[in-house]
Write a protein that holds these residues in place. Structure first.
Motif, mmCIF file in Angstrom:
data_model
loop_
_atom_site.group_PDB
_atom_site.id
_atom_site.type_symbol
_atom_site.label_atom_id
_atom_site.label_comp_id
_atom_site.label_asym_id
_atom_site.label_seq_id
_atom_site.Cartn_x
_atom_site.Cartn_y
_atom_site.Cartn_z
ATOM 1 N N TYR A 422 29.714 19.653 37.864
ATOM 2 C CA TYR A 422 29.237 20.288 38.955
ATOM 3 C C TYR A 422 30.461 20.343 39.991
ATOM 4 N N ASP A 423 30.660 21.702 40.306
ATOM 5 C CA ASP A 423 31.823 22.041 41.120
ATOM 6 C C ASP A 423 31.440 22.965 42.376
ATOM 7 N N GLU A 424 31.243 22.355 43.571
ATOM 8 C CA GLU A 424 31.065 23.512 44.576
ATOM 9 C C GLU A 424 30.032 24.292 44.586
ATOM 10 N N ASP A 425 28.901 23.786 44.157
ATOM 11 C CA ASP A 425 27.609 24.730 43.970
ATOM 12 C C ASP A 425 27.617 25.382 42.533
ATOM 13 N N GLU A 426 28.326 25.031 41.793
ATOM 14 C CA GLU A 426 28.240 25.703 40.560
ATOM 15 C C GLU A 426 28.217 24.661 39.309
ATOM 16 N N ILE A 427 27.192 24.899 38.313
ATOM 17 C CA ILE A 427 27.144 24.277 37.240
ATOM 18 C C ILE A 427 28.160 24.589 36.052
ATOM 19 N N LEU A 428 28.893 23.817 35.540
ATOM 20 C CA LEU A 428 30.228 24.108 34.661
ATOM 21 C C LEU A 428 30.084 23.864 33.153
ATOM 22 N N VAL A 429 28.667 23.333 32.863
ATOM 23 C CA VAL A 429 28.476 22.987 31.743
ATOM 24 C C VAL A 429 27.232 23.630 30.824
ATOM 25 N N LYS A 430 27.097 23.672 29.772
ATOM 26 C CA LYS A 430 25.974 24.244 29.101
ATOM 27 C C LYS A 430 24.900 23.219 28.774
ATOM 28 N N LYS A 431 23.879 23.696 28.480
ATOM 29 C CA LYS A 431 22.706 22.772 27.972
ATOM 30 C C LYS A 431 22.931 21.786 27.212
ATOM 31 N N GLY A 432 22.705 20.565 27.193
ATOM 32 C CA GLY A 432 22.556 19.674 26.455
ATOM 33 C C GLY A 432 23.694 18.611 26.190
ATOM 34 N N CYS A 433 24.648 18.706 27.217
ATOM 35 C CA CYS A 433 25.698 17.800 27.245
ATOM 36 C C CYS A 433 25.139 16.331 28.009
ATOM 37 N N GLY A 434 24.119 16.407 28.312
ATOM 38 C CA GLY A 434 23.532 14.957 28.657
ATOM 39 C C GLY A 434 22.942 14.200 27.279
ATOM 40 N N LYS A 435 22.834 12.966 27.672
ATOM 41 C CA LYS A 435 22.463 12.264 26.505
ATOM 42 C C LYS A 435 21.216 11.368 26.779
ATOM 43 N N PHE A 436 20.569 11.032 25.791
ATOM 44 C CA PHE A 436 19.035 9.998 26.098
ATOM 45 C C PHE A 436 19.811 8.816 26.161
ATOM 46 N N VAL A 437 19.349 7.917 27.212
ATOM 47 C CA VAL A 437 19.599 6.735 27.489
ATOM 48 C C VAL A 437 18.839 5.940 26.968
ATOM 49 N N LYS A 438 19.243 5.139 25.714
ATOM 50 C CA LYS A 438 18.370 4.129 25.132
ATOM 51 C C LYS A 438 18.554 2.669 25.824
ATOM 52 N N ILE A 439 17.769 2.342 26.163
ATOM 53 C CA ILE A 439 17.707 0.824 26.536
ATOM 54 C C ILE A 439 17.401 -0.336 25.402
ATOM 55 N N GLY A 440 18.462 -1.050 25.619
ATOM 56 C CA GLY A 440 18.502 -2.051 24.305
ATOM 57 C C GLY A 440 17.247 -2.856 24.186
ATOM 58 N N VAL A 441 16.640 -3.438 23.057
ATOM 59 C CA VAL A 441 15.592 -4.419 22.931
ATOM 60 C C VAL A 441 16.357 -5.770 22.977
ATOM 61 N N LYS A 442 15.802 -6.431 23.800
ATOM 62 C CA LYS A 442 16.255 -8.002 23.579
ATOM 63 C C LYS A 442 15.648 -8.880 22.563
ATOM 64 N N ASN A 443 14.196 -8.518 22.626
ATOM 65 C CA ASN A 443 13.490 -9.451 21.609
ATOM 66 C C ASN A 443 12.951 -8.519 20.496
ATOM 67 N N ASP A 444 13.528 -8.776 19.394
ATOM 68 C CA ASP A 444 12.988 -7.948 18.393
ATOM 69 C C ASP A 444 12.048 -8.528 17.192
ATOM 70 N N SER A 445 11.452 -9.743 17.700
ATOM 71 C CA SER A 445 10.353 -10.187 16.960
ATOM 72 C C SER A 445 9.052 -9.412 16.941
ATOM 73 N N PHE A 446 8.720 -8.976 15.764
ATOM 74 C CA PHE A 446 7.514 -8.228 15.854
ATOM 75 C C PHE A 446 6.398 -8.489 14.926
ATOM 76 N N SER A 447 6.278 -9.921 15.112
ATOM 77 C CA SER A 447 5.223 -10.391 14.450
ATOM 78 C C SER A 447 4.021 -11.433 15.213
ATOM 79 N N LYS A 448 4.145 -10.796 16.534
ATOM 80 C CA LYS A 448 3.377 -11.535 17.505
ATOM 81 C C LYS A 448 1.800 -10.951 17.313
ATOM 82 N N THR A 449 0.841 -11.766 17.680
ATOM 83 C CA THR A 449 -0.735 -11.339 17.617
ATOM 84 C C THR A 449 -1.124 -11.246 19.095
ATOM 85 N N TYR A 450 -1.950 -10.011 19.409
ATOM 86 C CA TYR A 450 -2.684 -9.921 20.537
ATOM 87 C C TYR A 450 -3.829 -9.584 20.383
#
Length: 450
Positions: A422-450
Motif C-alpha cells: 500500500y502506497d499513498e492511497d493505492e493498493i500495489l499488489v494483486k489478490k492472493g499475496c496474503g497468507k493464512f496464519v496457522k496457529i501452532g498446536v501445542k497439545n497434540d494428544s488426541f485420545s482424550k474422552t469427553y
C-alpha cells in the motif's frame, strides 16, 4: 551473509524497544536483518527514504469481520484486506459469525481457500464451537486462532448444540476462547421502560449484560481452567472487574476498540444507526475509565472490530439495522491523534496493536521491529492534519461515526514481508499475496474422552 539486500528503508523514526530511534532498516528475504546507521547499511536492490516519517511494526488486529460468502455484499476477503492494508494492518483475524457460520472443518477450508485467492494481508481464522469433538480436534489441528463464543446468542454461535464438554476440551487442547461478553438473559430487559431507538441502545443492551457475562466467564474459567479472552469491553464496571483480575494475576486477556476509547453514547444523536454497535457506545465516564485501564497497561489488545454492513441496512429502522461499522482505516489515525494531548499513552497504544497481540496468539517473529522478525511495517505521516473521509475507504462500507474528525496521522505506506503493498492511497499488489496464519498446536494428544 547477503551482499545486496532486497530493501533498505532510511530517513525514518523507527519504533524500537519502546522509543523512536533514527536508523535504517535492512530487509532481505522478507525479514528484518539489520538496524543500523544509514552509512552502515549495505547496498540494496531498492532504497526507500521516508524523510522523517514514523515507522511502526505492522499492526495486528485479532478481532475483525471480513464477511464474504453470502455476506459478500457487505465485504469480502479482497476488499476487507485492502481496507486493512490502507489502515496499516499486516495481519488480521476473522470472526466466525458469517453466513454460513464457520464452525466446521469444511467451512474453515472454504475460508482458507478465499484467503489464498483474494487476501492481500495475512489472515487468521476463528471458529464457533463445533457440534462434536471430532470436528473440534480437526479445527484445532487446522490452525485456528481460537474459538469464539457469543454469550449474547443462541444456537451455533454459542455452545447450546455441542454434544461434548466444550470448555473442558479447550483446556485439554490449550486453545483460547474469545467471548462476546453480553449475557443474553440481560439484553432487552429495559424494552418495556424505554423507547426502542438508537438513543437507548446502551439501555437496551445494559452494562449489567456485560458484567454478568464477564462474571460468567470467570466462573467457567475457575471450573475448566481454559484460556479466556474478553472481547471489546465497554463499561466502567468491566474495568473494575478486569483490574481486579489483572492485579490478582489471573490468566484472562482483554481487548478494547477505538470507538469505545474515543466515542460515547452522545454520538448516536449525531450519527443514528451509523453509530449502532454491540456492545453499545456508553457514557463519557465509561469511556474515560477504559482510557484509564489502557494507560495503566491493563489492556492486552486494541482491536478494530471492523464490522462492515451495507449502507442500506444501516439506514433501516433501529430494530432492523445491524450493529457495527468499518474501522480498519480509521483506527490508527484516531488513536495516535489522542496521544498528542496525552489522553492516551503512545507506547501502550502501539504495543496493544502489535507486540501484545503477537504474544497473545503466539505469532512468531511478528509485532516488533527487530532483526530476525518479519518485515511487516507501517509508515505513518505525522506532518499534517487530515480529515476522516469514508468516501475514500477501500472497504465496501463507506461510512463511519468518525466521519469529518480531524486527525494528525495518516498511514502512508504498508509493507508486508518486505513487499510494499500500500502506497499513498493505492493498493500495489494483486489478490492472493496474503497468507493464512496457522496457529501452532501445542497439545497434540488426541485420545482424550469427553
Amino acid at each position: 551473509m547477503f551482499l545486496i539486500a532486497d530493501l533498505v528503508i532510511s530517513g525514518g523514526k523507527v519504533w524500537h524497544a519502546g522509543e523512536f530511534v533514527e536508523c535504517a532498516i535492512v530487509i532481505d528475504n522478507g525479514k528484518i536483518v539489520k538496524l543500523c546507521k544509514e552509512p552502515l547499511a549495505p547496498r540494496s536492490d531498492l532504497r526507500l527514504n521516508v524523510n522523517g516519517l514514523l515507522i511502526l511494526p505492522g499492526l495486528i488486529d485479532i478481532h475483525s469481520h471480513l464477511r464474504d460468502f453470502k455476506l459478500s455484499y457487505k465485504e469480502d476477503f479482497y476488499t476487507g484486506t485492502c481496507a486493512a492494508a490502507s489502515g496499516g494492518f499486516t495481519t488480521v483475524f476473522d470472526m466466525p459469525n458469517t453466513e454460513p457460520v464457520t464452525n466446521s472443518p469444511i467451512r474453515l477450508r472454504e475460508k482458507i481457500e478465499k484467503i489464498h485467492l483474494n487476501a492481500i494481508v495475512n489472515v487468521g481464522l476463528y471458529s464457533a464451537p463445533p457440534k462434536n469433538i471430532e470436528e473440534f480436534i480437526e479445527l484445532v489441528n487446522m490452525g485456528i486462532a481460537g474459538f469464539k463464543v457469543y454469550l449474547s446468542e443462541y444456537g451455533e454461535l454459542n455452545t447450546d448444540h455441542c454434544n461434548y464438554n466444550f470448555y473442558n476440551a479447550c483446556n485439554n487442547y490449550n486453545i483460547r476462547v474469545h467471548f462476546h461478553a453480553e449475557l443474553r438473559d440481560f439484553i432487552n430487559i429495559n424494552t418495556t421502560t424505554c423507547e426502542l431507538n438508537v438513543l437507548n441502545h446502551h439501555l437496551i443492551r445494559p452494562t449489567k449484560a456485560e458484567i454478568e457475562a464477564i462474571n460468567y466467564v470467570f466462573n467457567l474459567k475457575s471450573i475448566y481452567k481454559f484460556k479466556a479472552h474478553i472481547c471489546h469491553i465497554s463499561s466502567s464496571d468491566s474495568c473494575f472487574l478486569i483490574s481486579k483480575v489483572k492485579y490478582n494475576h489471573l490468566n484472562i486477556s482483554v481487548e478494547v476498540t477505538p470507538h469505545h476509547l474515543i466515542l460515547n453514547n452522545n454520538f448516536t444523536s449525531t450519527w443514528g444507526n451509523i453509530a449502532k454497535v454491540n456492545p453499545p457506545l456508553r457514557t463519557e465516564y465509561d469511556r474515560k475509565m477504559l482510557v484509564k485501564l489502557l494507560n495503566k497497561g491493563l489492556v492486552d489488545c486494541i482491536v478494530t472490530d471492523h464490522s462492515p454492513h451495507a449502507l442500506e441496512e444501516k439506514s433501516k429502522d433501529y430494530c432492523e439495522a445491524p450493529s457495527g461499522f468499518p474501522n480498519f482505516e480509521v483506527a490508527l489515525p484516531v488513536l495516535l491523534s489522542r496521544c498528542l494531548n496525552d489522553e492516551l499513552i503512545f507506547s501502550h497504544v502501539i504495543s496493544a496493536m502489535s507486540e501484545n497481540p503477537a504474544k497473545l496468539l503466539n505469532l512468531k517473529n511478528k509485532g516488533k521491529i527487530e532483526p530476525g522478525f518479519d518485515a511487516d511495517l507501517v509508515i505513518v505521516n505525522h506532518k499534517g492534519e487530515y480529515t476522516i473521509d469514508p468516501e475514500k475507504f477501500k472497504s465496501k462500507a463507506r461510512y463511519s461515526p468518525f466521519k469529518n474528525m480531524k486527525v494528525k496521522f495518516k498511514v502512508f505506506k504498508t509493507i508486508l514481508g518486505g513487499l510494499l503493498i500500500y502506497d499513498e492511497d493505492e493498493i500495489l499488489v494483486k489478490k492472493g499475496c496474503g497468507k493464512f496464519v496457522k496457529i501452532g498446536v501445542k497439545n497434540d494428544s488426541f485420545s482424550k474422552t469427553y
